[in-house]
Design a protein around this motif. Structure first.
Motif, mmCIF file in Angstrom:
data_model
loop_
_atom_site.group_PDB
_atom_site.id
_atom_site.type_symbol
_atom_site.label_atom_id
_atom_site.label_comp_id
_atom_site.label_asym_id
_atom_site.label_seq_id
_atom_site.Cartn_x
_atom_site.Cartn_y
_atom_site.Cartn_z
ATOM 1 N N ASP A 154 0.829 -1.212 0.000
ATOM 2 C CA ASP A 154 0.000 0.000 0.000
ATOM 3 C C ASP A 154 0.857 1.254 0.000
ATOM 4 O OD1 ASP A 154 -1.981 -1.742 0.262
ATOM 5 O OD2 ASP A 154 -2.306 -1.456 2.407
ATOM 6 N N GLU A 155 0.277 2.290 -0.603
ATOM 7 C CA GLU A 155 0.989 3.561 -0.599
ATOM 8 C C GLU A 155 0.202 4.568 0.207
ATOM 9 O OE1 GLU A 155 1.917 4.954 -4.442
ATOM 10 O OE2 GLU A 155 2.935 3.114 -5.036
ATOM 11 N N VAL A 156 0.894 5.622 0.613
ATOM 12 C CA VAL A 156 0.237 6.679 1.353
ATOM 13 C C VAL A 156 -0.622 7.477 0.385
ATOM 14 C CG1 VAL A 156 0.916 9.025 1.974
ATOM 15 C CG2 VAL A 156 1.547 7.116 3.403
ATOM 16 N N VAL A 157 -1.821 7.843 0.826
ATOM 17 C CA VAL A 157 -2.672 8.665 -0.035
ATOM 18 C C VAL A 157 -2.409 10.103 0.337
ATOM 19 C CG1 VAL A 157 -5.011 9.115 -0.790
ATOM 20 C CG2 VAL A 157 -4.380 6.844 0.063
ATOM 21 N N LYS A 158 -1.928 10.874 -0.607
ATOM 22 C CA LYS A 158 -1.587 12.269 -0.296
ATOM 23 C C LYS A 158 -2.850 13.097 -0.192
ATOM 24 C CE LYS A 158 2.623 13.341 0.427
ATOM 25 N NZ LYS A 158 2.844 13.740 1.800
ATOM 26 N N ASN A 159 -2.923 13.902 0.878
ATOM 27 C CA ASN A 159 -4.025 14.859 0.938
ATOM 28 C C ASN A 159 -3.736 15.976 -0.044
ATOM 29 O OD1 ASN A 159 -4.789 13.317 3.048
ATOM 30 N ND2 ASN A 159 -4.157 14.761 4.636
ATOM 31 N N LYS A 160 -4.774 16.407 -0.733
ATOM 32 C CA LYS A 160 -4.573 17.541 -1.632
ATOM 33 C C LYS A 160 -4.460 18.788 -0.757
ATOM 34 C CE LYS A 160 -4.991 15.739 -5.751
ATOM 35 N NZ LYS A 160 -4.173 14.608 -5.297
ATOM 36 N N THR A 161 -3.421 19.595 -0.987
ATOM 37 C CA THR A 161 -3.329 20.805 -0.183
ATOM 38 C C THR A 161 -4.147 21.885 -0.859
ATOM 39 O OG1 THR A 161 -1.302 21.234 -1.365
ATOM 40 C CG2 THR A 161 -1.079 20.415 0.865
ATOM 41 N N ILE A 162 -4.980 22.524 -0.066
ATOM 42 C CA ILE A 162 -5.815 23.599 -0.593
ATOM 43 C C ILE A 162 -5.128 24.889 -0.183
ATOM 44 C CG2 ILE A 162 -8.124 24.573 -0.622
ATOM 45 C CD1 ILE A 162 -8.986 21.860 0.711
ATOM 46 N N VAL A 163 -4.937 25.784 -1.115
ATOM 47 C CA VAL A 163 -4.273 27.035 -0.742
ATOM 48 C C VAL A 163 -5.256 27.865 0.061
ATOM 49 C CG1 VAL A 163 -3.106 29.071 -1.597
ATOM 50 C CG2 VAL A 163 -2.946 26.909 -2.835
ATOM 51 N N PRO A 164 -4.878 28.284 1.274
ATOM 52 C CA PRO A 164 -5.833 29.012 2.107
ATOM 53 C C PRO A 164 -6.017 30.431 1.568
ATOM 54 C CG PRO A 164 -3.686 28.890 3.169
ATOM 55 C CD PRO A 164 -3.572 28.115 1.913
ATOM 56 N N HIS A 165 -7.248 30.964 1.716
ATOM 57 C CA HIS A 165 -7.451 32.382 1.418
ATOM 58 C C HIS A 165 -6.832 33.104 2.578
ATOM 59 C CE1 HIS A 165 -10.302 30.689 -1.293
ATOM 60 N NE2 HIS A 165 -10.957 30.150 -0.271
ATOM 61 N N LYS A 166 -6.423 34.340 2.360
ATOM 62 C CA LYS A 166 -5.769 35.007 3.471
ATOM 63 C C LYS A 166 -6.823 35.638 4.381
ATOM 64 C CE LYS A 166 -1.525 34.025 2.913
ATOM 65 N NZ LYS A 166 -1.516 32.685 3.398
ATOM 66 N N GLY A 167 -7.853 34.893 4.686
ATOM 67 C CA GLY A 167 -8.869 35.413 5.599
ATOM 68 C C GLY A 167 -8.308 35.456 7.009
ATOM 69 N N GLU A 168 -8.861 36.330 7.845
ATOM 70 C CA GLU A 168 -8.303 36.478 9.193
ATOM 71 C C GLU A 168 -8.572 35.226 10.002
ATOM 72 O OE1 GLU A 168 -6.222 37.445 12.138
ATOM 73 O OE2 GLU A 168 -6.151 38.579 10.285
ATOM 74 N N ASN A 169 -9.837 34.819 10.044
ATOM 75 C CA ASN A 169 -10.168 33.740 10.973
ATOM 76 C C ASN A 169 -10.472 32.439 10.277
ATOM 77 O OD1 ASN A 169 -9.670 34.391 13.472
ATOM 78 N ND2 ASN A 169 -11.762 34.924 14.091
ATOM 79 N N GLU A 170 -9.711 32.156 9.229
ATOM 80 C CA GLU A 170 -10.080 30.967 8.472
ATOM 81 C C GLU A 170 -9.523 29.724 9.126
ATOM 82 O OE1 GLU A 170 -10.207 28.893 4.286
ATOM 83 O OE2 GLU A 170 -8.432 29.997 4.880
ATOM 84 N N ALA A 171 -10.330 28.661 9.120
ATOM 85 C CA ALA A 171 -9.851 27.414 9.728
ATOM 86 C C ALA A 171 -8.899 26.725 8.764
ATOM 87 C CB ALA A 171 -11.029 26.512 10.028
ATOM 88 N N LEU A 172 -7.679 26.463 9.215
ATOM 89 C CA LEU A 172 -6.716 25.790 8.347
ATOM 90 C C LEU A 172 -6.794 24.280 8.523
ATOM 91 C CD1 LEU A 172 -3.585 28.062 8.509
ATOM 92 C CD2 LEU A 172 -5.452 28.059 6.909
ATOM 93 N N VAL A 173 -7.079 23.855 9.744
ATOM 94 C CA VAL A 173 -7.258 22.419 9.961
ATOM 95 C C VAL A 173 -8.633 22.226 10.567
ATOM 96 C CG1 VAL A 173 -6.458 20.384 11.183
ATOM 97 C CG2 VAL A 173 -4.812 22.050 10.374
ATOM 98 N N GLU A 174 -9.413 21.378 9.948
ATOM 99 C CA GLU A 174 -10.758 21.148 10.449
ATOM 100 C C GLU A 174 -10.917 19.648 10.633
ATOM 101 O OE1 GLU A 174 -14.667 22.933 10.995
ATOM 102 O OE2 GLU A 174 -13.448 23.872 9.452
ATOM 103 N N ILE A 175 -11.229 19.224 11.860
ATOM 104 C CA ILE A 175 -11.400 17.794 12.120
ATOM 105 C C ILE A 175 -12.750 17.592 12.777
ATOM 106 C CG2 ILE A 175 -10.505 15.808 13.384
ATOM 107 C CD1 ILE A 175 -7.780 16.975 13.224
ATOM 108 N N GLN A 176 -13.538 16.664 12.245
ATOM 109 C CA GLN A 176 -14.827 16.367 12.880
ATOM 110 C C GLN A 176 -15.004 14.873 13.025
ATOM 111 O OE1 GLN A 176 -17.592 18.327 10.400
ATOM 112 N NE2 GLN A 176 -17.641 20.203 11.613
ATOM 113 N N ASP A 177 -15.293 14.438 14.254
ATOM 114 C CA ASP A 177 -15.597 13.025 14.562
ATOM 115 C C ASP A 177 -14.638 12.065 13.876
ATOM 116 O OD1 ASP A 177 -17.722 14.063 15.905
ATOM 117 O OD2 ASP A 177 -18.998 14.041 14.124
#
Length: 1447
Positions: free
Chosen positions: A520-543
């Motif tokens: 098996d190989e590692v599945v790369k997460n696609k990196t999303i370029v963040p908008h330069k918003g002030e309060n933007e969530a860069l990492v979001e984890i739910q359940d």
């Protein structure tokens, strides 16, 4: 025409591992001290020259043009990647382990006013740079046809090699079509395509199919060569027969017959010359085809290993991957040589049968039947051989894996005195491996013997039948038959079965590689370029739910939810094994999520908990492929507290780090690791406990200057056990057993009253300021502490003496290999008597072999005399005598001749088999005993050896060199001896028949010997280069596997792949020369042989009056066989000598210096030490004889049952104190334990009586039980009890096999903290009076830490405990504290008394932990002090006082 002016700026490249930094030299700059200013200067077009008014002055002052070199220090030796090699893009770091740069050193004299004389090297650009020396281009690319056929283009190399030792710079550049990258990508493309197709069709993909698809066209063309070559071999005997016929019916008058025969003779000569040329061209091309497949495979294997998922890493081991790279791919080099014989063989056999039928009628079929019977027998041997081979491979994998661990964990093994169980483990695996090797060697021996005797058996059967059928033997018939059989025999009994055997072997290898490529190989997460918003969530984890291993029921992380906004600092805390590192690995994408949502926006960067550094300079470790920006670099180094350290290093940040950072202390590695991730400009920083490996002062500096300083505008996730920093966090997550127990700000958590408060000391400060204020406040605080610590840093982050070691160059011996080495090698396997018997057997076998041929010739001549006599009898006798009487006179006694012939054939068979089996036996035994001696010597050598020598180098001796001795050496050696005796026999026979043949033989012999010497001088160097350029390939692989997560987090896979390709190309250069030089030699040799054969042929015709047909036949047949044999024999002798370099390398390691004996005459009493009184009396200590002294004249006493804390800044000599106590190198001065002088007793007696919990916890592959108790001295209850005491019982109970669970390689399925607890459990089990704890709780959360401290207090209350700690709270309640500073004792007293001295180092260290922590520490010290003064009133025992005063 005027040349275009160059702007007043030259590009100056600091030679930092090809990390290229461009500095402008402004007009009017003074370049100081040009002698030491080693630079590479190049510019893309036009000439380079200094700008106007650049002067050279030789004042060695600090200069703006060299921002990063330490003032006044000269860069001693800076390996850089060769720009010349076109080795890839500019971010190529990581030069080869051995390559020295040819730097352009600018000296004042070199430069004319216009600067034309500056040597220009090419930029390390993505474009292939031009080569700085013309000789580097590969001449074979431009050579003409004749030059290619005769390999003339190698002549310059041989001239160089004869004059001096070849260096890596003499290697020719690899041909573009042989580059690792191009080859690998071609095959990878085909494999990917096949993989997708197979997935669609629901079948397993076939790697063999891909290889065939990729390489069949050029390889098929080579088949034509083989065909031509084999046709020539069949034509030769026919011409020979015609010549012998002329001698049989010799008539001096018949001139036409003579001319015809001269024609035949010319034909034979041409045939031999044609063979000589064709054969070697063919061989060169097939071997190159094999090399291409091998290189492509290696590229794919490495590429795959960079992409392995964690699950897959569990299924394979470093040892196995190294074995794929070192042994399995080598099968491709062999298989291509023989493959064509699979179809040429049967074809040739058919033609020969036809010719034989014409010659001797149906009797030839008998011989063919024997041949056909031999073929399947050899095929069967091949089959058996490959099964043994795969079994051996499994044992070898295992042995190399164990060796890998032994070499990595040597320090621990020595401190625990565990050499014996490990040696037992290795010798057990080795015993199994050797028994397999012996079996396969006996098979090889039988195979070779059957090959040796087969021709004699075939001829015996054929001629017996021929004579019994009533035919008479004639010379022409005998020798045509002999030559035809020998022509076909090679193909049918050697090449054809070899082809089958190699095919089976390579099938095994292909299967193993294919299994690996399908992991098996590692599945790369696609990196999303963040908008330069002030309060933007860069990492979001739910359940989120994640499993490391699905087979265990409990998920690693369950129902986690958290968000990380930009510019936030999120702290993750929790006990050991709570899943903190797992959380980071999920975000990195290393741990696949099972359920739930995980969104990551932006670039990630990661600092691993176990710091990883790769071999290279410190700078290349920090830049990690980024461009150098001096200002930013300076900022990062300051923030990561590396400034001081670098000034203490010999070459500043250009110091070379050894394998796995052997030259740096733990704290330094951690900071380099952190600096790497800080330098990377990312959006999210994942920091896995970077503060635990450093002391409080440095930790605080890192936290304030780096994590909350440089990175304050970034998102950070910090895993930590240092709770004093939590207030600065914007958000805190508390984990326990994979659950999130709590989350929120510091205040919220305090109010909610989670058991978090028990993790933290009660707050003494009234009110929290809001976080922004905190930053300001800590700022000012750190400024104050900066001034206060400025004095204390004077000796501050000084390096431990051991740190300044650079990696030793790999030794490769020079010159030819002496007879003494051969004697050593053979005597390792057998006594003198046995060796003499073996020699006698060899001679007997050869004599019997030759006698059979001579007897046939003798028989034919007698027969001819007889028939001549018969025809000259008077006619009258025929009529008068009765028929029976006639027959007796006309016939020889057939039975007599046949029985002698039979006897000789039988003798050949018996001796042939006996000598082979005995020789193989001796040689395998040699390999066994050499391995055991080498292993013993490795175990007994001082630890310093492993700090200086990279792991790959030691492993190379155990994998590659021992592999050579096991499998290749025996049969090459036997082959060489057989050939040597055969050649000797051939010459003797030829001389006995035609004595004048000596005239051409003797000069040819001298020419041979000269050529061989001339060739070997270069060849052995090439072979050695091939061996030393192989090491970096393995080193690179194993260091990449260790830093896999880091490499992936930084997205550096491609760069590492390029570096790997560069290492491979370097090895290919050496390998290419190895192939071509041996061909060069062989063509010359076969040319000489062709001359010899021609002389013999025409010589026979010149002396036609004195020779009879039998002698001519014998001489010519033998001369022709010499044709292939002599060069092969000389080549094998060179091969044996080349392989002796492996013996030499192994023997070198059997004679390493060894440390003091494990047991000595003077044994301490069995219950020693019963008190645990340790006394240092004037102890000085240095690692290795020439190393700097690390401890200076220490005198101290640790009383029985006393708990002593040892503190000091990084590099103050804390770990060296432990090394001195354990005698890892011999200290000067005296150390007594309970009055016994430690230097007088054996090391095992000493080390077994002290327990240590080491800084780097090391677990070994094997069961949990073996890890706790390798000697099996304890019962299960004791083991469980120990585990319970260190809080590991629940963890181990959950494992599928409980105590018998086999751990993954180096215990990877445990967190670092858990591994540390296992080490603590070992100490609990050993029940020694003296316990040393080296930073043991650095990776553990405070809660567990407290439990451990409690365990230590309870379990070891009767012991003397030395604790080396970075966390002051772990040692503040010690009885006394030893403060070290730069290897001297700064203070040694009770903690409370030390805190009264406001100028002392200890006081300052306490102050640096922060107001509140400092107050807590002071309170704890006071409590201990009060308790002690209270108890001391009663228990002061007088004798100890006397002892102290005596001291």
């Amino acid at each position: 025409m005027e040349e275009p002016p160059i702007p007043p700026m030259a590009l100056i490249f600091q030679p930092s591992m090809a990390m290229v930094q461009a500095t402008k030299i402004q007009p009017n700059t003074v370049i100081r001290n040009p002698q030491i200013w080693t630079t590479r200067i190049f510019i893309s077009e036009g000439r380079v020259r200094p700008g106007p008014n650049v002067q050279f002055s030789s004042k060695p002052e600090r200069d703006e043009t060299k921002p990063l070199l330490v003032p006044g220090k000269t860069p001693k030796r800076i390996p850089a990647n060769h720009g010349a090699r076109g080795a890839g893009p500019p971010d190529q770091f990581y030069a080869s382990e051995h390559r020295q740069t040819r730097e352009t050193t600018t000296r004042p004299g070199d430069v004319s006013a216009r600067g034309e004389k500056w040597e220009t090297a090419s930029p390390v650009g993505a474009t292939m740079g031009k080569v700085s020396k013309d000789t580097r281009t590969n001449p074979s690319a431009t050579a003409g046809l004749l030059s290619k056929v005769f390999f003339w283009w190698l002549n310059p190399l041989f001239r160089t090699g004869y004059k001096r030792k070849l260096e890596e710079d003499d290697l020719y550049e690899v041909l573009p079509e042989d580059r690792s990258e191009t080859l690998g990508q071609d095959l990878q493309r085909i494999w990917d395509h096949e993989f997708q197709k197979a997935t669609k069709e629901l079948r397993t993909p076939r790697l063999s199919k891909c290889i065939i698809l990729c390489y069949w066209k050029p390889y098929a063309v080579l088949g034509f060569f083989t065909l031509v070559e084999e046709i020539i071999k069949v034509i030769q005997p026919v011409l020979l027969g015609q010549m012998i016929l002329y001698f049989e019916s010799y008539d001096p008058e018949n001139m036409t017959a003579l001319y015809k025969t001269l024609g035949y003779a010319a034909g034979m000569s041409l045939c031999t010359i044609g063979l000589a040329l064709l054969h070697h061209l063919y061989f060169y091309h097939v071997q190159r085809a094999g090399m291409k497949i091998r290189v492509a495979m290696c590229h794919m294997i490495y590429n795959k290993s960079l992409r392995l998922s964690s699950l897959a890493m569990g299924k394979t081991t470093t040892g196995q991957i190294v074995n794929l790279l070192s042994n399995d791919v080598n099968k491709f080099d062999d298989v291509t040589i023989f493959l064509h014989f699979l179809w040429v063989g049967p074809l040739q056999a058919a033609v020969v049968v036809g010719l034989l039928w014409v010659e001797i009628g149906p009797s030839c079929l008998a011989g063919m039947v024997v041949l056909l019977f031999l073929m399947p027998m050899q095929t069967m041997f091949g089959r058996l051989f490959s099964t043994f081979r795969s079994k051996t491979a499994a044992f070898t994998d295992n042995r190399i894996r164990i060796m890998n661990e032994v070499v990595s964990g040597m320090r621990i093994i020595k401190m625990y005195a565990w050499e014996k169980p490990f040696s037992a483990l290795v010798s057990e695996v080795r015993r199994k491996e050797i028994s397999m090797i012996l079996k396969s060697s006996y098979l090889r021996g039988l195979n070779m013997a059957s090959f040796f005797c087969s021709s004699k058996i075939i001829l015996f059967v054929t001629f017996t039948l021929y004579v019994l059928l009533g035919n008479t033997i004639t010379a022409s018939r005998v020798f045509v038959t002999v030559s035809l059989y020998s022509a076909v025999r090679l193909t049918v009994t050697l090449f054809f079965p070899s082809a089958i055997e190699k095919l089976f072997e390579s099938r095994v290898s292909v299967r193993r590689i294919q299994e690996f490529l399908m992991l098996d190989e590692v599945v790369k997460n696609k990196t999303i370029v963040p908008h330069k918003g002030e309060n933007e969530a860069l990492v979001e984890i739910q359940d989120l739910v994640c499993y490391w291993d699905k087979s265990l029921d409990a998920p690693t992380l369950q129902n986690l939810s958290l968000t990380l906004k930009s510019n936030q600092l999120l702290a993750v805390i929790g006990p050991v094994g709570a899943g903190k590192s797992s959380l980071l690995s999920t975000i990195l994408g290393e741990l696949p999520s099972d359920k739930g949502v995980l969104e990551v926006k932006g670039q990630l960067t990661y600092a691993a908990q176990q710091p990883w550094v790769f071999p290279g300079t410190i700078r290349s470790n920090i830049l990690f492929g980024k461009e150098l920006d001096p200002k930013k670099y300076e900022r990062v180094i300051k923030a990561c507290a590396l400034k001081r350290d670098l000034e203490f290093l010999p070459d500043g940040d250009l110091t070379l780090i050894g394998d796995r950072g052997a030259t740096l202390s733990g704290g330094q590695k951690a900071r380099v690791n952190l600096a790497r991730s800080v330098y990377e400009d990312a959006d999210i920083y994942l920091l896995d406990d970077p503060l635990s490996a450093v002391d409080a002062e440095v930790g605080r500096h890192l936290f304030e200057q780096c994590i909350c300083g440089l990175l304050k505008n970034k998102s950070r996730i910090l895993v930590t056990h240092q709770l004093q920093y939590l207030k600065a966090a914007d958000q805190i997550v508390v984990l326990k057993e994979g659950h999130m127990v709590a989350k929120g700000k510091y205040i919220e958590l305090q109010q909610s009253g989670v058991d978090f408060t028990s993790l933290l000391k009660e707050e003494e400060e009234e009110q929290q300021q809001p976080p922004k204020d905190i930053l300001k406040r800590t700022r000012t605080l750190s400024e104050n502490s900066q001034t206060s610590s400025a004095q204390s840093v004077k000796d501050g982050d000084q390096l431990p003496g051991e740190a300044v070691q650079t990696v030793a160059e790999e030794s490769s011996a020079q010159g030819n290999i002496g007879v003494r080495l051969y004697v050593k090698y053979l005597k390792a396997g057998a006594g003198v008597v046995l060796l003499l018997i073996v020699i006698a057997l060899n001679l007997l076998a050869q004599v019997a072999y030759i006698m059979t041929d001579w007897w046939l010739a003798h028989w034919a001549d007698k027969q001819e005399e007889l028939s001549n006599n018969n025809s000259s009898l008077p006619n009258g006798l025929n009529t008068t005598a009765p028929p029976s009487q006639l027959n007796t006179t006309a016939e020889l006694d057939t039975t007599f001749y046949l029985s002698v012939y039979g006897g000789l054939t039988a003798a050949t068979i018996v001796f042939g088999f006996a000598r082979n089996l005995s020789l193989f036996h001796v040689l395998v035994k040699s390999a066994q005993s050499l391995h055991n001696r080498m292993f013993k010597s490795i175990l007994a050598t001082p630890v310093r050896f492993f700090d200086i020598n990279p792991i790959g180098r030691v492993l190379n001796r155990f994998s590659k060199d021992i592999g050579q001795l096991d499998s290749n050496m025996p049969w090459t050696f036997v082959d060489f001896i057989q050939l040597f005796l055969q050649i000797l026999g051939v010459i003797c026979v030829a001389v006995s028949v035609i004595p004048w043949i000596l005239i051409p033989v003797i000069p040819l012999l001298f020419l041979f010997l000269y050529l061989r010497r001339y060739f070997l001088r270069t060849a052995i160097n090439v072979k050695r280069l091939e061996a030393t350029t192989r090491s970096p390939v393995f080193s690179h692989l194993s260091s990449s596997l260790q830093g896999l997560w880091t490499i992936r987090a930084f997205g550096a896979e491609e760069r590492f792949q390029k570096a790997f390709d560069a290492h491979q190309d370097l090895h290919s250069e050496a390998w290419f020369l190895f192939l071509t030089t041996s061909r060069w030699f062989a063509v010359r040799l076969d040319g000489m042989c062709a001359i010899f054969v021609s002389i013999t042929i025409f010589g026979c015709l010149l002396l036609r009056d004195q020779l009879d047909a039998g002698s001519v036949g014998l001489a010519l047949t033998y001369a022709v066989t010499l044709m292939g044999m002599f060069p092969w024999g000389v080549r094998q002798s060179a091969e044996v000598e080349n392989m002796m370099t492996s013996v030499e390398r192994v023997v070198e390691y059997t004679e390493l210096e060894s440390e003091a004996p494990w047991e000595t005459e003077k044994r301490p009493p069995p219950d020693w030490p019963n008190k645990g009184l340790v006394t240092f009396d004037g102890v000085s200590f240095s690692y290795g004889g020439d190393g700097p002294t690390v401890l200076h004249d220490m005198t101290a006493m640790f009383r029985p049952k006393e708990k002593v804390g040892v503190v000091g800044r990084t590099g103050a000599g804390k770990s060296s104190l432990v090394s001195a106590l354990f005698r890892l190198a011999e200290p000067q001065g005296k150390i007594y334990i309970d009055g016994v002088l430690t230097s007088e007793i054996g090391l095992h007696d000493l080390r077994k009586k002290m327990s240590i919990i080491p800084q780097d916890p090391v677990l070994f592959t094997g069961s949990m039980r073996k890890n706790l108790d390798p000697f099996d001295q304890h019962s299960d209850e004791e083991l469980w009890k120990a585990l319970e005491e260190v809080q590991l019982k629940p963890v181990v109970e959950e494992l599928p096999g409980k105590l018998e669970t086999v751990l993954a390689e180096s215990g990877a399925n445990f967190s670092v903290g858990q591994r540390q607890l296992v080490c603590l459990a070992r100490a609990v089990l050993r029940k020694n009076r003296i316990l040393v704890i080296d930073e043991a709780t650095a990776n553990v959360d405070p809660r567990t830490d407290e439990l451990i401290q409690k365990t230590i207090r309870d379990k070891f209350s009767e012991c003397t405990v030395l604790t080396i700690a970075h966390r002051l709270n772990t040692i503040v309640d010690s009885d006394r504290i030893l403060v070290l500073d730069a290897g001297r004792i700064h203070a040694y007293d009770q903690p409370y008394n030390l805190l009264q001295d406001t100028e002392g180092i200890f006081f300052k260290m306490v102050q640096q932990t922060g107001k509140q922590e400092a107050a807590a520490l002071l309170a704890a010290a006071k409590r201990v002090h009060d308790r002690r003064t209270h108890s001391d009133e009663y228990t002061e025992s007088p004798n100890i006082i006397i002892f102290e005063t005596a001291l």
